[in-house]
Design an enzyme around this catalytic site. Structure first.
Site, mmCIF file in Angstrom:
data_model
loop_
_atom_site.group_PDB
_atom_site.id
_atom_site.type_symbol
_atom_site.label_atom_id
_atom_site.label_comp_id
_atom_site.label_asym_id
_atom_site.label_seq_id
_atom_site.Cartn_x
_atom_site.Cartn_y
_atom_site.Cartn_z
ATOM 1 N N ASP A 10 -79.597 66.569 -70.073
ATOM 2 C CA ASP A 10 -79.815 66.201 -68.680
ATOM 3 C C ASP A 10 -78.480 65.609 -68.206
ATOM 4 O O ASP A 10 -77.603 65.307 -69.032
ATOM 5 C CB ASP A 10 -80.948 65.167 -68.615
ATOM 6 N N LEU A 11 -78.301 65.464 -66.910
ATOM 7 C CA LEU A 11 -77.025 64.936 -66.406
ATOM 8 C C LEU A 11 -77.126 63.457 -66.020
ATOM 9 O O LEU A 11 -76.613 62.573 -66.703
ATOM 10 C CB LEU A 11 -76.580 65.770 -65.198
ATOM 11 N N ASP A 12 -77.835 63.217 -64.896
ATOM 12 C CA ASP A 12 -77.894 61.863 -64.341
ATOM 13 C C ASP A 12 -78.587 60.906 -65.310
ATOM 14 O O ASP A 12 -79.736 61.121 -65.694
ATOM 15 C CB ASP A 12 -78.673 61.873 -63.014
ATOM 16 N N THR A 18 -75.131 58.035 -62.787
ATOM 17 C CA THR A 18 -75.269 58.239 -61.347
ATOM 18 C C THR A 18 -76.559 57.623 -60.810
ATOM 19 O O THR A 18 -76.724 57.498 -59.606
ATOM 20 C CB THR A 18 -75.293 59.745 -61.025
ATOM 21 N N LYS A 46 -86.337 58.777 -61.312
ATOM 22 C CA LYS A 46 -85.404 59.416 -62.246
ATOM 23 C C LYS A 46 -85.910 60.791 -62.646
ATOM 24 O O LYS A 46 -87.076 60.944 -63.008
ATOM 25 C CB LYS A 46 -85.183 58.535 -63.480
ATOM 26 N N SER A 115 -80.460 70.113 -65.473
ATOM 27 C CA SER A 115 -80.539 68.978 -64.546
ATOM 28 C C SER A 115 -81.265 69.342 -63.264
ATOM 29 O O SER A 115 -81.186 70.480 -62.805
ATOM 30 C CB SER A 115 -79.112 68.531 -64.190
ATOM 31 N N ALA A 116 -81.932 68.359 -62.676
ATOM 32 C CA ALA A 116 -82.612 68.569 -61.393
ATOM 33 C C ALA A 116 -81.633 68.534 -60.226
ATOM 34 O O ALA A 116 -81.958 68.934 -59.110
ATOM 35 C CB ALA A 116 -83.667 67.474 -61.198
ATOM 36 N N LYS A 146 -88.927 69.174 -62.649
ATOM 37 C CA LYS A 146 -89.458 68.435 -63.788
ATOM 38 C C LYS A 146 -90.607 67.564 -63.261
ATOM 39 O O LYS A 146 -90.484 67.044 -62.158
ATOM 40 C CB LYS A 146 -88.376 67.512 -64.388
ATOM 41 N N GLU A 170 -82.705 63.317 -72.630
ATOM 42 C CA GLU A 170 -83.281 62.982 -71.319
ATOM 43 C C GLU A 170 -83.437 61.475 -71.131
ATOM 44 O O GLU A 170 -83.769 60.770 -72.078
ATOM 45 C CB GLU A 170 -84.689 63.583 -71.217
ATOM 46 N N ASP A 171 -83.225 61.015 -69.903
ATOM 47 C CA ASP A 171 -83.446 59.588 -69.634
ATOM 48 C C ASP A 171 -84.672 59.351 -68.746
ATOM 49 O O ASP A 171 -84.975 58.206 -68.426
ATOM 50 C CB ASP A 171 -82.231 58.971 -68.931
#
Ligand code: BG6
Ligand code: MG
Length: 219
Positions: A10-12, A18, A46, A115-116, A146, A170-171
Site C-alpha cells: 500500500d502507499l499512504d 501522507t 485510512k 493503493s487507493a 478497498k 497495509e496500514d
C-alpha cells in the site's frame, strides 16, 4: 533465492506518511463547512477512496450537498492535499522502508503497488522509487474500493502470481480486510489492536528485519 511470492505495498501510511496530510486537508474542508473531524474518525478514512471519504465526512457533519458541490469539495480538498505534499522527496520514505525496497531490488524480487490513491504515481516519482515497481495499481485502475480486493487482485495478476502467493503490507483496516478477502498474506503496519485481522503485525518498518522478509518469501 528462488522467488515464488509477490509483494504488494500500500502507499499512504506504509511507504510514506501522507495520512496526516490527508487528515489536515479533510479537516480544513470540514472546518470550512462548520464542523470538525477527530483523529479517531481519521483512522476510519485510512485506505478509503476519495469519494467514499467525502461521503463519510459529510455524514459525520450531517451535511448534504449537491452533486456539483460534492465535486467542488473533492477537487479543492485534493488541491489542498497536493500543495501540502508538494515538497516530498526521498527523505520522506517512512523509516525502514528503504532497507526493504533495497533488499527486494538487489535480489530481483518484483514488487507492486496496490493503493487507493489517484495521486500514487506523482508521489512515487517524488520519492524517486517509481521505476522500482514492476506494477503500479492505484485509484485510477479500479472500480471497487478497498475493502474490495480488486486493487490487490490486479496487482497479483500483473506480478504473475496467484493471490495466495502474495504478501500485502497495509496500514488500514479496509486494506487488511481486502488482502484477507483475496486470501493473500496480510501484514499490518501500525496499531496491532486496530489491525488485529492481519496475519502479522508490526508498528512500522523499523521492526521488520530482512530475516523476516526472507522467511515470508520462503513460506
Ligand atoms: C488512500 C488513503 O491510500 O488513498 C486515503 O489512505 C485516501 O486516505 C485514498 O483518501 C485516496 O487518495 P487520493 O490521493 O486519490 O485522494
Ligand atoms: Mg494506507
Amino acid at each position: 533465492m528462488k522467488n515464488s511470492k509477490g509483494i504488494i505495498f500500500d502507499l499512504d501510511g506504509v511507504i510514506v506518511d501522507t495520512a496526516k496530510f490527508h487528515y489536515l486537508a479533510w479537516r480544513k474542508m470540514a472546518n470550512d463547512l462548520g464542523f470538525d473531524i477527530t483523529l479517531e474518525q481519521n483512522e476510519q478514512l485510512k485506505g478509503v477512496s476519495r469519494v467514499h471519504s467525502l461521503e463519510q465526512i459529510l455524514g459525520w457533519g450531517n451535511k448534504t450537498v449537491s452533486e456539483s458541490e460534492f465535486e467542488r469539495l473533492m477537487t479543492s480538498k485534493n488541491e489542498d492535499y497536493l500543495a501540502r505534499i508538494a515538497h516530498m522527496d526521498e527523505a520522506d520514505l517512512l523509516p525502514g522502508v528503504k532497507k526493504v525496497l533495497d533488499y527486494l531490488t538487489e535480489n530481483n524480487i518484483p514488487f507492486a503497488l496496490g493503493s487507493a490513491s489517484k495521486n500514487a504515481r506523482p508521489i512515487l516519482k517524488g520519492l524517486d522509487i517509481e521505476k522500482r515497481f514492476t506494477a503500479i495499481v492505484d485509484g485510477n485502475d479500479v472500480t471497487k474500493a478497498k475493502p474490495n480486493p480488486e486493487v490487490f487482485l490486479i496487482a497479483a495478476e500483473k506480478l504473475g502470481m496467484a493471490p495466495e502467493d502474495c504478501i500485502v503490507f497495509e496500514d488500514s483496516v479496509a486494506g487488511v480486510e481486502a488482502a484477507n478477502v483475496a486470501r493473500m498474506i496480510s501484514i499490518g503496519i501500525g496499531d496491532s489492536e486496530r489491525l488485529k485481522q492481519a496475519d502479522y503485525n508490526f508498528a512500522d518498518f523499523t521492526e521488520i528485519d530482512i530475516d523476516f522478509i526472507e522467511k515470508i518469501l520462503r513460506k
